[in-house]
Motif scaffolding. Structure first.
Motif, PDB file in Angstrom:
ATOM      1  N   VAL A 155      -1.472   2.938 -12.602  1.00 30.91           N
ATOM      2  CA  VAL A 155      -0.826   1.398 -11.943  1.00 30.91           C
ATOM      3  C   VAL A 155      -1.026   1.397 -10.738  1.00 30.91           C
ATOM      4  N   GLY A 156      -0.560   2.664  -9.941  1.00 30.23           N
ATOM      5  CA  GLY A 156      -0.821   2.598  -8.356  1.00 30.23           C
ATOM      6  C   GLY A 156      -2.182   2.223  -7.810  1.00 30.23           C
ATOM      7  N   GLN A 157      -3.269   2.760  -8.717  1.00 28.23           N
ATOM      8  CA  GLN A 157      -4.577   2.428  -8.170  1.00 28.23           C
ATOM      9  C   GLN A 157      -4.848   0.684  -8.398  1.00 28.23           C
ATOM     10  N   LEU A 158      -4.337   0.434  -9.487  1.00 32.55           N
ATOM     11  CA  LEU A 158      -4.609  -1.000  -9.771  1.00 32.55           C
ATOM     12  C   LEU A 158      -3.902  -1.756  -8.722  1.00 32.55           C
ATOM     13  N   LEU A 159      -2.471  -1.745  -8.179  1.00 34.64           N
ATOM     14  CA  LEU A 159      -1.918  -2.183  -7.313  1.00 34.64           C
ATOM     15  C   LEU A 159      -2.441  -2.293  -5.856  1.00 34.64           C
ATOM     16  N   LEU A 160      -2.998  -0.818  -5.308  1.00 29.46           N
ATOM     17  CA  LEU A 160      -3.825  -0.812  -4.202  1.00 29.46           C
ATOM     18  C   LEU A 160      -5.154  -1.655  -4.286  1.00 29.46           C
ATOM     19  N   ALA A 161      -5.761  -1.728  -5.491  1.00 30.23           N
ATOM     20  CA  ALA A 161      -6.896  -2.530  -5.355  1.00 30.23           C
ATOM     21  C   ALA A 161      -6.502  -4.040  -5.234  1.00 30.23           C
ATOM     22  N   GLU A 162      -5.286  -4.434  -5.944  1.00 30.63           N
ATOM     23  CA  GLU A 162      -4.951  -5.666  -5.668  1.00 30.63           C
ATOM     24  C   GLU A 162      -4.571  -6.097  -4.389  1.00 30.63           C
ATOM     25  N   TYR A 207       3.834 -12.447  -0.962  1.00 27.24           N
ATOM     26  CA  TYR A 207       3.534 -11.755  -2.102  1.00 27.24           C
ATOM     27  C   TYR A 207       3.494 -10.174  -2.059  1.00 27.24           C
ATOM     28  N   VAL A 208       2.813  -9.839  -0.974  1.00 25.04           N
ATOM     29  CA  VAL A 208       2.793  -8.530  -0.699  1.00 25.04           C
ATOM     30  C   VAL A 208       4.207  -7.867  -0.220  1.00 25.04           C
ATOM     31  N   ARG A 209       5.035  -8.500   0.554  1.00 22.46           N
ATOM     32  CA  ARG A 209       6.301  -8.140   0.962  1.00 22.46           C
ATOM     33  C   ARG A 209       7.381  -7.988  -0.205  1.00 22.46           C
ATOM     34  N   ASP A 210       7.387  -9.100  -0.800  1.00 24.57           N
ATOM     35  CA  ASP A 210       8.305  -9.082  -1.907  1.00 24.57           C
ATOM     36  C   ASP A 210       7.978  -8.601  -3.529  1.00 24.57           C
ATOM     37  N   GLU A 211       6.759  -8.525  -3.740  1.00 29.35           N
ATOM     38  CA  GLU A 211       6.331  -8.321  -5.040  1.00 29.35           C
ATOM     39  C   GLU A 211       5.636  -6.885  -5.441  1.00 29.35           C
ATOM     40  N   LEU A 212       4.441  -7.019  -4.549  1.00 30.35           N
ATOM     41  CA  LEU A 212       3.326  -5.856  -4.307  1.00 30.35           C
ATOM     42  C   LEU A 212       4.047  -4.567  -3.779  1.00 30.35           C
ATOM     43  N   GLY A 213       4.494  -4.626  -2.547  1.00 29.07           N
ATOM     44  CA  GLY A 213       5.288  -3.449  -1.970  1.00 29.07           C
ATOM     45  C   GLY A 213       6.026  -3.100  -2.601  1.00 29.07           C
ATOM     46  N   PRO A 214       7.349  -3.697  -3.036  1.00 35.74           N
ATOM     47  CA  PRO A 214       8.477  -2.969  -3.893  1.00 35.74           C
ATOM     48  C   PRO A 214       7.828  -2.203  -5.068  1.00 35.74           C
ATOM     49  N   ARG A 215       6.929  -2.890  -5.878  1.00 37.15           N
ATOM     50  CA  ARG A 215       6.382  -2.097  -7.012  1.00 37.15           C
ATOM     51  C   ARG A 215       5.585  -0.846  -6.613  1.00 37.15           C
ATOM     52  N   LEU A 216       4.910  -0.947  -5.325  1.00 34.84           N
ATOM     53  CA  LEU A 216       4.160   0.386  -5.231  1.00 34.84           C
ATOM     54  C   LEU A 216       5.209   1.375  -4.675  1.00 34.84           C
ATOM     55  N   ALA A 217       6.393   0.921  -3.898  1.00 30.65           N
ATOM     56  CA  ALA A 217       7.231   1.801  -3.240  1.00 30.65           C
ATOM     57  C   ALA A 217       7.939   2.466  -4.573  1.00 30.65           C
ATOM     58  N   GLN A 218       8.231   1.730  -5.600  1.00 29.78           N
ATOM     59  CA  GLN A 218       8.790   2.511  -6.745  1.00 29.78           C
ATOM     60  C   GLN A 218       8.236   3.321  -7.607  1.00 29.78           C
ATOM     61  N   LEU A 219       6.710   3.224  -7.611  1.00 27.32           N
ATOM     62  CA  LEU A 219       5.795   4.209  -8.037  1.00 27.32           C
ATOM     63  C   LEU A 219       5.973   5.653  -7.209  1.00 27.32           C
ATOM     64  N   ALA A 246       7.931   6.642  -4.614  1.00 24.69           N
ATOM     65  CA  ALA A 246       9.167   7.482  -4.602  1.00 24.69           C
ATOM     66  C   ALA A 246      10.342   6.832  -5.164  1.00 24.69           C
ATOM     67  N   ALA A 247      10.429   7.388  -6.619  1.00 20.90           N
ATOM     68  CA  ALA A 247      11.470   6.569  -7.452  1.00 20.90           C
ATOM     69  C   ALA A 247      12.895   6.871  -6.958  1.00 20.90           C
ATOM     70  N   ASP A 248      13.170   8.096  -6.380  1.00 22.94           N
ATOM     71  CA  ASP A 248      14.529   8.326  -5.813  1.00 22.94           C
ATOM     72  C   ASP A 248      14.794   8.261  -4.440  1.00 22.94           C
ATOM     73  N   SER A 249      13.776   7.377  -3.656  1.00 23.97           N
ATOM     74  CA  SER A 249      14.148   7.304  -2.182  1.00 23.97           C
ATOM     75  C   SER A 249      14.158   5.804  -1.759  1.00 23.97           C
ATOM     76  N   ASP A 250      14.449   5.398  -0.544  1.00 21.61           N
ATOM     77  CA  ASP A 250      14.389   4.295   0.074  1.00 21.61           C
ATOM     78  C   ASP A 250      13.086   3.831   0.668  1.00 21.61           C
ATOM     79  N   PHE A 251      12.044   4.136  -0.236  1.00 19.83           N
ATOM     80  CA  PHE A 251      10.477   4.153   0.610  1.00 19.83           C
ATOM     81  C   PHE A 251      10.011   2.712   0.766  1.00 19.83           C
ATOM     82  N   SER A 252       9.450   2.320   1.987  1.00 24.11           N
ATOM     83  CA  SER A 252       9.274   1.257   2.130  1.00 24.11           C
ATOM     84  C   SER A 252       7.559   0.999   2.651  1.00 24.11           C
ATOM     85  N   THR A 253       7.040   0.364   1.845  1.00 24.80           N
ATOM     86  CA  THR A 253       5.481   0.087   1.980  1.00 24.80           C
ATOM     87  C   THR A 253       5.161  -1.253   2.644  1.00 24.80           C
TER      88      THR A 253
END
Length: 186
Positions: free
Chosen positions: A8-15, A84-96, A98-105
């Motif tokens: 999923v991460g690879q797909l999101l980065l490709a997107e 879209y990058v700020r509100d959708e894509l970035g948070p989805r990648l951040a979740q993938l 570092a699930a337990d931290s406040d990582f920002s992409t």
């Protein structure tokens, strides 16, 4: 050799890469529209002056409206991609990532928007857009209306052109408002 799936991460980065490429292309196209508009305006004014025909200025409003609308649509899409990058894509990648931290992409997507002069630049850009795409064709219409020999059909056409230019100006002002929150599905 075992098959490896795409994560999923690879797909999101490709997107991300794909939409950033689109954004870059749109920025180049949008920015060139101002230069094209200046060139067209200069050519039409020179031709009208040389021919001493104020009616030739009636070519400016439709050209400026079409170029201005194209500029505005591209500008909106550029902003929508950033949102879209700020509100959708970035948070989805951040979740993938570092699930337990406040990582920002993609920090730049938000960071560059926090510049204290950003609002001033946006307002100046709106003035430039209104001048290039609206004030210039309205001035051409005023010159046409102030000129002597005009037919009723050309005056009617010029009024319609004025309404189109004013409509574009209203859209420029509406689009200069800050980006709205992310869209929610209906």
């Amino acid at each position: 050799m075992p098959e490896q799936g795409v994560t999923v991460g690879q797909l999101l980065l490709a997107e991300y890469q794909t939409i950033k490429d689109e954004q870059k292309a749109r920025i180049g196209f949008r920015d060139n529209l101002l230069y094209v508009t200046l060139g067209v305006v200069a050519a039409v004014i020179a031709a009208a002056a040389q021919a001493k025909q104020a009616s030739m200025l009636l070519a400016l409003p439709p050209v400026c409206v079409v170029l201005g609308w194209t500029y505005l649509v591209n500008d909106e899409k550029i902003s929508a991609i950033g949102l879209y990058v700020r509100d959708e894509l970035g948070p989805r990648l951040a979740q993938l990532a570092a699930a337990d931290s406040d990582f920002s992409t993609f920090g730049w997507e938000a960071y560059h928007r926090s510049d204290v002069r950003r609002r001033t630049r946006k307002m100046i850009q709106a003035v430039i857009d209104l001048t290039a795409f609206c004030a210039v064709p309205l001035a051409a219409l005023v010159v046409f209306w102030a000129g002597g020999d005009r037919g009723g059909l050309l005056v009617g056409l010029s009024v319609l052109e004025a309404l189109a230019v004013v409509g574009l100006g209203a859209q420029v002002l509406l689009y200069m408002r800050p980006a709205r929150p992310a869209r929610t599905p209906a």
